[in-house]
Design an enzyme around this catalytic site. Structure first.
Site, PDB file in Angstrom:
ATOM      1  N   GLY A  27       0.848  -1.199   0.000  1.00  0.00           N
ATOM      2  CA  GLY A  27       0.000   0.000   0.000  1.00  0.00           C
ATOM      3  C   GLY A  27       0.875   1.237   0.000  1.00  0.00           C
ATOM      4  N   THR A  34       2.100  -0.677   9.069  1.00  0.00           N
ATOM      5  CA  THR A  34       2.635  -0.992  10.393  1.00  0.00           C
ATOM      6  C   THR A  34       1.509  -1.339  11.364  1.00  0.00           C
ATOM      7  OG1 THR A  34       4.402   0.549   9.915  1.00  0.00           O
ATOM      8  CG2 THR A  34       4.188  -0.135  12.202  1.00  0.00           C
ATOM      9  N   GLU A  51       9.079  -3.503   8.029  1.00  0.00           N
ATOM     10  CA  GLU A  51       9.988  -2.981   7.011  1.00  0.00           C
ATOM     11  C   GLU A  51      11.255  -2.432   7.672  1.00  0.00           C
ATOM     12  OE1 GLU A  51       8.848  -0.547   3.182  1.00  0.00           O
ATOM     13  OE2 GLU A  51       8.619   0.577   5.009  1.00  0.00           O
ATOM     14  N   GLU A 103       6.072  -6.639   5.796  1.00  0.00           N
ATOM     15  CA  GLU A 103       5.702  -5.288   5.367  1.00  0.00           C
ATOM     16  C   GLU A 103       6.446  -5.005   4.065  1.00  0.00           C
ATOM     17  OE1 GLU A 103       6.398  -2.278   8.286  1.00  0.00           O
ATOM     18  OE2 GLU A 103       5.501  -0.718   7.037  1.00  0.00           O
TER      19      GLU A 103
HETATM   20  P1  DGT Z   1       2.712   2.708   6.772  1.00  0.00           P
HETATM   21  O1  DGT Z   1       2.822   1.846   7.988  1.00  0.00           O
HETATM   22  O2  DGT Z   1       1.753   2.151   5.767  1.00  0.00           O
HETATM   23  O3  DGT Z   1       2.504   4.129   7.112  1.00  0.00           O
HETATM   24  O4  DGT Z   1       4.115   2.518   6.050  1.00  0.00           O
HETATM   25  P2  DGT Z   1       5.285   3.521   5.863  1.00  0.00           P
HETATM   26  O5  DGT Z   1       4.824   4.723   5.143  1.00  0.00           O
HETATM   27  O6  DGT Z   1       6.015   3.706   7.154  1.00  0.00           O
HETATM   28  O7  DGT Z   1       6.226   2.599   4.953  1.00  0.00           O
HETATM   29  P3  DGT Z   1       6.525   2.711   3.414  1.00  0.00           P
HETATM   30  O8  DGT Z   1       7.159   1.466   2.947  1.00  0.00           O
HETATM   31  O9  DGT Z   1       5.320   3.055   2.627  1.00  0.00           O
HETATM   32  O10 DGT Z   1       7.585   3.839   3.349  1.00  0.00           O
HETATM   33  C1  DGT Z   1       8.585   4.174   4.268  1.00  0.00           C
HETATM   34  C2  DGT Z   1       9.431   5.238   3.613  1.00  0.00           C
HETATM   35  O11 DGT Z   1      10.375   4.625   2.765  1.00  0.00           O
HETATM   36  C3  DGT Z   1       8.631   6.186   2.724  1.00  0.00           C
HETATM   37  O12 DGT Z   1       9.202   7.474   2.805  1.00  0.00           O
HETATM   38  C4  DGT Z   1       8.800   5.614   1.341  1.00  0.00           C
HETATM   39  C5  DGT Z   1      10.150   5.001   1.416  1.00  0.00           C
HETATM   40  N1  DGT Z   1      10.324   3.811   0.607  1.00  0.00           N
HETATM   41  C6  DGT Z   1       9.986   2.551   0.940  1.00  0.00           C
HETATM   42  N2  DGT Z   1      10.412   1.681   0.023  1.00  0.00           N
HETATM   43  C7  DGT Z   1      11.039   2.410  -0.931  1.00  0.00           C
HETATM   44  C8  DGT Z   1      11.704   2.098  -2.138  1.00  0.00           C
HETATM   45  O13 DGT Z   1      11.851   0.950  -2.562  1.00  0.00           O
HETATM   46  N3  DGT Z   1      12.180   3.167  -2.827  1.00  0.00           N
HETATM   47  C9  DGT Z   1      12.030   4.450  -2.429  1.00  0.00           C
HETATM   48  N4  DGT Z   1      12.524   5.404  -3.187  1.00  0.00           N
HETATM   49  N5  DGT Z   1      11.438   4.773  -1.294  1.00  0.00           N
HETATM   50  C10 DGT Z   1      10.965   3.765  -0.558  1.00  0.00           C
END
Ligand code: DGT
Length: 230
Positions: A27, A34, A51, A103
């Site tokens: 998502g 989380t 994650e 995650e």
């Molecule tokens: P949640 O629990 O749904 O609020 O999840 P988030 O927002 O903590 O986790 P996520 O994976 O959507 O993103 C964490 C941060 O890492 C967010 O600033 C986006 C970044 N991010 C995650 N995976 C990647 C990736 O493969 N590439 C890039 N450029 N950014 C990423």
């Protein structure tokens, strides 16, 4: 309850699995992955793998997540390489528990984020080719199969508000446009299934709901996860 448990174990053994039943939670940024993981954390059959954001913030003292947002052209390749490694570690992490809940995945890193960087022309052609070569090699030569995808479906405006509220230092300058674009990529990948390849059947949950109402949505997929059927 005990009978259900035994049946589940029996099914598990019958299938002769060499890896746990693996569920990935996908998502947009801020969609509540989380919170979803925490909900299932209390179950002793489930190995929950959050994650590795903390690792991305501290790779030998370097904050790669911050660097990537500050200067994407300079650091996206480095960041993406490390994300791919940490995701590979999660996919291959061994557990004796029958169910693994992750995650995100190596798939969303490649199909959503690298895709986005490509569209924004942030990654150079050679950098993208190297990421792809690694991705193609590991996904063909290692068992990174998943059994179920849980897609926490949101609207960009809702997750933008949540992201602003949680106030992660690295994400301060992330614009709504970026979330809209990532949203579209997630939609095409997991909802319309017109982009890349879907690694497993998908359950879609309305993740716009706030915390007090989301438990009903989570319960919807509890049976899919625990009875391991779609
Ligand atoms: P949640 O629990 O749904 O609020 O999840 P988030 O927002 O903590 O986790 P996520 O994976 O959507 O993103 C964490 C941060 O890492 C967010 O600033 C986006 C970044 N991010 C995650 N995976 C990647 C990736 O493969 N590439 C890039 N450029 N950014 C990423």
């Amino acid at each position: 309850n005990i009978a259900k448990r035994i049946l589940k174990m029996a099914n598990f053994l019958k299938e002769g699995r060499t890896r746990p039943y693996t569920v990935i939670v996908e998502g947009n940024i801020g969609s509540g992955k989380t919170t979803f993981l925490n909900y299932f954390n209390r179950n002793k059959d489930v190995c929950v793998l959050a994650e590795p954001v903390e690792m991305w913030r501290d790779c030998d003292g370097y904050n790669l997540l911050g660097a990537m947002y500050e200067d994407p052209k300079r650091w996206s390749f480095t960041f993406q390489s490390y994300v791919q490694l940490t995701m590979l570690q999660q996919h291959t992490k061994e557990t004796d528990l029958p169910i693994k809940l992750m995650e995100r995945s190596i798939y969303s890193a490649r199909y959503c984020f690298v895709e986005q960087l490509k569209r924004d022309k942030v990654l150079s052609g050679p950098s993208e080719s190297v990421i792809n070569a690694w991705f193609n090699w590991v996904t063909s030569n290692k068992n990174l199969d998943v059994d179920l995808v849980v897609y926490l479906r949101t609207t960009p405006e809702v997750v933008y508000e949540r992201m602003m509220k949680r106030n992660r230092a690295e994400e301060k300058s992330v614009p709504l446009e970026y979330l809209k674009s990532l949203h579209k990529i997630h939609e095409d990948w997991l909802y319309y299934k017109t982009l890349h390849h879907c690694p497993a059947p998908v359950i879609i949950l309305n993740a716009n709901l706030d915390r007090s109402n989301i438990a009903n949505e989570y319960e919807k997929c509890e049976s899919h996860i625990f009875n391991k059927e779609v």
